[in-house]
Design an enzyme around this catalytic site. Structure first.
Site, mmCIF file in Angstrom:
data_model
loop_
_atom_site.group_PDB
_atom_site.id
_atom_site.type_symbol
_atom_site.label_atom_id
_atom_site.label_comp_id
_atom_site.label_asym_id
_atom_site.label_seq_id
_atom_site.Cartn_x
_atom_site.Cartn_y
_atom_site.Cartn_z
ATOM 1 N N HIS A 229 0.818 -1.225 0.000
ATOM 2 C CA HIS A 229 0.000 0.000 0.000
ATOM 3 C C HIS A 229 0.849 1.271 0.000
ATOM 4 O O HIS A 229 0.355 2.360 -0.321
ATOM 5 C CB HIS A 229 -0.920 0.030 1.223
ATOM 6 C CG HIS A 229 -2.268 -0.586 0.995
ATOM 7 N ND1 HIS A 229 -3.104 -0.189 -0.018
ATOM 8 C CD2 HIS A 229 -2.942 -1.549 1.675
ATOM 9 C CE1 HIS A 229 -4.228 -0.891 0.040
ATOM 10 N NE2 HIS A 229 -4.157 -1.722 1.049
ATOM 11 N N GLU B 152 -6.931 -1.502 -3.740
ATOM 12 C CA GLU B 152 -6.830 -2.871 -3.207
ATOM 13 C C GLU B 152 -6.493 -3.931 -4.256
ATOM 14 O O GLU B 152 -5.825 -4.913 -3.935
ATOM 15 C CB GLU B 152 -8.131 -3.242 -2.482
ATOM 16 C CG GLU B 152 -8.433 -2.362 -1.284
ATOM 17 C CD GLU B 152 -7.339 -2.382 -0.215
ATOM 18 O OE1 GLU B 152 -7.348 -1.510 0.661
ATOM 19 O OE2 GLU B 152 -6.462 -3.273 -0.252
ATOM 20 N N ASP C 45 -18.222 1.504 4.271
ATOM 21 C CA ASP C 45 -18.090 0.336 5.160
ATOM 22 C C ASP C 45 -19.109 -0.736 4.804
ATOM 23 O O ASP C 45 -18.846 -1.927 4.902
ATOM 24 C CB ASP C 45 -18.287 0.744 6.627
ATOM 25 C CG ASP C 45 -17.079 1.470 7.201
ATOM 26 O OD1 ASP C 45 -17.199 2.034 8.300
ATOM 27 O OD2 ASP C 45 -16.019 1.493 6.536
HETATM 28 C C1 LIG Z 1 -16.595 -1.316 -3.051
HETATM 29 C C2 LIG Z 1 -16.106 -0.906 -1.708
HETATM 30 C C3 LIG Z 1 -15.880 0.558 -1.705
HETATM 31 C C4 LIG Z 1 -15.316 1.180 -0.712
HETATM 32 C C5 LIG Z 1 -14.856 0.490 0.530
HETATM 33 C C6 LIG Z 1 -13.743 1.308 1.142
HETATM 34 C C7 LIG Z 1 -13.361 1.175 2.396
HETATM 35 C C8 LIG Z 1 -14.101 0.248 3.299
HETATM 36 C C9 LIG Z 1 -13.817 0.511 4.750
HETATM 37 O O1 LIG Z 1 -14.597 -0.385 5.480
HETATM 38 C C10 LIG Z 1 -12.373 0.327 5.160
HETATM 39 C C11 LIG Z 1 -11.744 -0.850 4.966
HETATM 40 C C12 LIG Z 1 -10.408 -1.032 5.513
HETATM 41 C C13 LIG Z 1 -9.725 -2.200 5.287
HETATM 42 C C14 LIG Z 1 -8.445 -2.387 5.903
HETATM 43 C C15 LIG Z 1 -7.738 -3.511 5.751
HETATM 44 C C16 LIG Z 1 -8.088 -4.585 4.766
HETATM 45 O O2 LIG Z 1 -7.211 -4.451 3.671
HETATM 46 C C17 LIG Z 1 -7.980 -5.996 5.346
HETATM 47 C C18 LIG Z 1 -9.338 -6.589 5.544
HETATM 48 C C19 LIG Z 1 -9.318 -8.098 5.683
HETATM 49 C C20 LIG Z 1 -8.486 -8.545 6.872
HETATM 50 O O3 LIG Z 1 -8.890 -8.329 8.030
HETATM 51 O O4 LIG Z 1 -7.401 -9.074 6.633
HETATM 52 ZN ZN LIG Z 2 -5.478 -3.233 1.491
#
Ligand SMILES: CC/C=C\C/C=C\C[C@@H](O)/C=C/C=C/C=C\[C@@H](O)CCCC(=O)O
Ligand SMILES: [Zn+2]
Length: 615
Positions: A300, A319, A376
């Protein structure tokens, strides 16, 4: 073309933030942060009369223009516009309209509240050491607005500085470089500087009884003293992964790469906060078998943190590319078989996500519309693994790594420091190959872009990953399924999986899940031969408990409750609650367990589980 951000109320088409300074005190008694945010603003159009900032659950006590001499003049504000998902728009009238290129410094005095979703305050009992409180933040996707008034859109990139006042003996850290501290009675003021521009979702603060173990001259692990030796050992090879990423891409540009291992309620596997990645303690397996998450967070540092999605509809650019780089690192560290296994596991996760949302659900499109939607609520494996599958497909189509990896590097160089959309990405892809291999443009023109980018469900093309590395897992699963019919379990032993990697164990257990429900006698034998319930490896334990719950194997209920009560990582908690709730005799236990642990979980996690369970 200016693309608005559907998840922000800030007037980022008129005026932008160049620098943010936070001056905050951590109040553990009141469980709030108190102080000010000062924004250096620049008009990008003419006759700008106000700045509109995103806030959510903040108490704003005053807004001021700060002139060159540091004198403050109170400003008129209007906070009457409140969106149920995106929060309160803080509209601040400027004393004089600004024309394009003109700037202003605006200071907002405020404090957070108990509803501020970015913050989790932990009691001493919720920490390892049990002696001190703890605070950490999680701002991605749109929670920075509950930490500070800001233009909370990934389309805006800022530098930032901060001074954080913390009660001794606690230590504060941020997603920035520490630039000193000063004593203030029984408190210490920690100072930070982030000179590389970044989006607001990468703001991060931690404050607790944390200590450091150096790994290299630019890497260290931070965590509570009780955990430092185990964490330092587990992540001792992160400098190696960082070097591989640099060789793949460009020099690491954030200065330090430190890793903070948080208390178990942290809701994600990792969060790529610059200079200080946050990770869950569920990665501590005691055998360095779960460090691929660190490879993801390291990646990242380029995709997401340097080249950033313009808004959350293009999250896959963060991602999908990061997952692609993560698996390149896995391939170089552990071999191509490991990269193929990781690709298969990711594809299984994608299938599960599409099945959970529904194949026609618009949120399973790679580029979904998010008008009025909390990101989220849209979060799943889709942007990770449908994005990965698109990039893997393009790499194969265009001639393999020797053709694609040079393009990867040029992509990062082209857009570093910028926030982009899928159209920007696609336009550069075509331009790059027009300039380097014109014959490839014909190949690109044959890609079903509409389906890959905008249609819900699984991709139009299924990549043919190398199935040989997983064959041993499939064969063992088939042997167990054979025993299911014969009832003869004498042919199995502990050594069956002794040489399996974590990924092979996960693939083996996932394969058995495809044949669930399985008889209790099989599951009893499986657990007694392979000691799955007591595995220290969170991924293996999660896959096993999922298989058992899909078979309504009530003997694991206690172990499920234990996993739900001792860590708050949503990747595990959300599916386990859903599966326990689906068991004929699991519903009451589900509700009882959630109500008992809801305040242990991060607010994001609590809200999503409550929604999943319809409570
Ligand atoms: C289509 C989805 C559009 C936007 C979603 C953007 C952010 C979502 C929000 O909930 C933040 C997510 C953060 C994620 C952080 C770490 C992940 O890469 C790992 C998740 C899986 C794990 O626990 O390993
Ligand atoms: Zn990520």
């Amino acid at each position: 073309m200016f693309e608005i951000d559907p998840n922000s109320q800030a007037n980022i088409d008129q005026i932008v933030t160049r620098h943010l300074h936070l001056s905050l005190a951590v109040d553990f008694d009141a469980k709030i942060l108190r102080g000010s945010a000062t924004l250096d603003l620049e008009a990008i159009s003419d006759n700008v009369e106000k700045v509109v900032l995103d806030t959510n659950h903040l108490n704003v006590s005053g807004s001021f223009i700060v002139n060159k001499d540091g004198q403050e003049q109170a400003l008129k504000t209007d906070d009457s516009i409140r969106h149920p998902v995106f929060g309160t728009a803080l509209s601040i009238s400027l004393p004089n309209a600004l024309n394009k290129g003109e700037s202003a410094k605006v200071k907002i005095d405020y404090e957070t509240t108990s509803e501020s979703g970015a913050l989790q305050f932990l009691t001493p009992e919720q920490t390892l050491g049990k002696n001190h409180p703890y605070l950490f933040t999680q701002c991605q996707a749109i929670h920075a607005r509950s930490l500070a008034p800001c233009q909370d859109s990934p389309g805006i990139k800022i530098t930032y500085s901060a001074d954080i006042k913390a009660p001794n003996p606690l230590r504060a850290l941020m997603s920035a470089i520490s630039v000193g501290s000063e004593e203030a009675g029984d408190h210490t003021i920690y100072k930070f500087s982030q000179k590389t521009t970044m989006p607001s979702y990468l703001l991060a603060i931690v404050c607790g009884n944390i200590v450091k173990a150096d790994i290299s001259d630019r890497c260290a692990v931070w965590t509570e003293p009780e955990n430092i030796d185990a964490c330092a050992w587990e992540f001792a090879e992160m400098e190696k992964s960082l070097k591989i990423a640099e060789d793949l891409l460009t020099p690491y540009s954030w200065g330090r790469y430190d890793l903070l291992v948080l208390p178990p309620s942290f809701p994600y596997g990792g969060m790529e906060n610059p200079c200080l990645t946050f990770v869950t303690p569920t990665l501590i397996a005691g055998d360095r078998s779960l460090t691929d998450v660190v490879g993801h967070e390291i990646s990242h540092s380029w995709s997401g943190n340097l080249v950033t999605t313009k808004n959350w509809e293009h999250f896959w650019l963060n991602e999908g590319w990061t997952t692609f780089f993560e698996r390149k690192i896995v391939g170089r560290l552990e071999g191509e078989d490991a990269r193929q296994l990781s690709s298969v596991i990711g594809n299984n996760d994608l299938k599960s996500a599409v099945e959970f949302f529904g194949t026609s659900n618009p949120l399973t499109a790679l580029v979904p519309k998010l008008d009025g939607i909390d990101p989220d609520d849209a979060f799943s494996s889709v942007p990770y693994d449908k994005g990965y599958n698109l990039l893997y497909y393009l790499e194969q189509l265009l001639g393999g790594p020797e053709v694609f990896e040079p393009y990867m590097r040029e992509y990062i160089k082209e857009f570093q420091g910028k926030s982009i959309t899928t159209d920007d990405w696609k336009e550069f892809l075509f331009k790059y190959f027009e300039n380097t291999c014109p014959e490839k443009v014909e190949v690109l023109n044959k890609v079903d872009w509409e389906h890959w980018l905008y249609k819900p469900g699984m991709p139009p093309v299924e990549n043919e990953f190398d199935t040989r590395p997983q064959q041993v897992c499939i064969d063992l699963a088939n042997k167990w399924l054979g025993a299911k019919d014969s009832g003869d379990y004498s042919g199995f032993s502990e050594s069956d999986i002794t040489n399996f990697s974590t990924m092979q164990k996960v693939i083996f257990l996932t394969r058995l899940q495809d044949s669930a429900p399985l008889p209790a006698v099989l599951l009893k034998n499986l657990d007694s031969f392979y000691s799955l319930t007591n595995s220290r490896n969170s991924e293996v334990r999660f896959s096993w408990l999922s298989l058992a719950l899909k078979s309504n194997f009530e003997q694991v209920f206690d172990a499920v409750v234990d996993m739900l009560s001792t860590q708050g990582r949503m990747k595990f908690t959300r599916p386990l609650y859903r599966l326990l709730d689906a068991c004929p005799d699991g519903k009451a236990l589900t509700k009882e367990t959630f109500l008992k642990n809801r305040n242990f979980y991060h607010p994001i996690c609590s809200r999503l589980i409550q929604r999943d369970l319809g409570l």
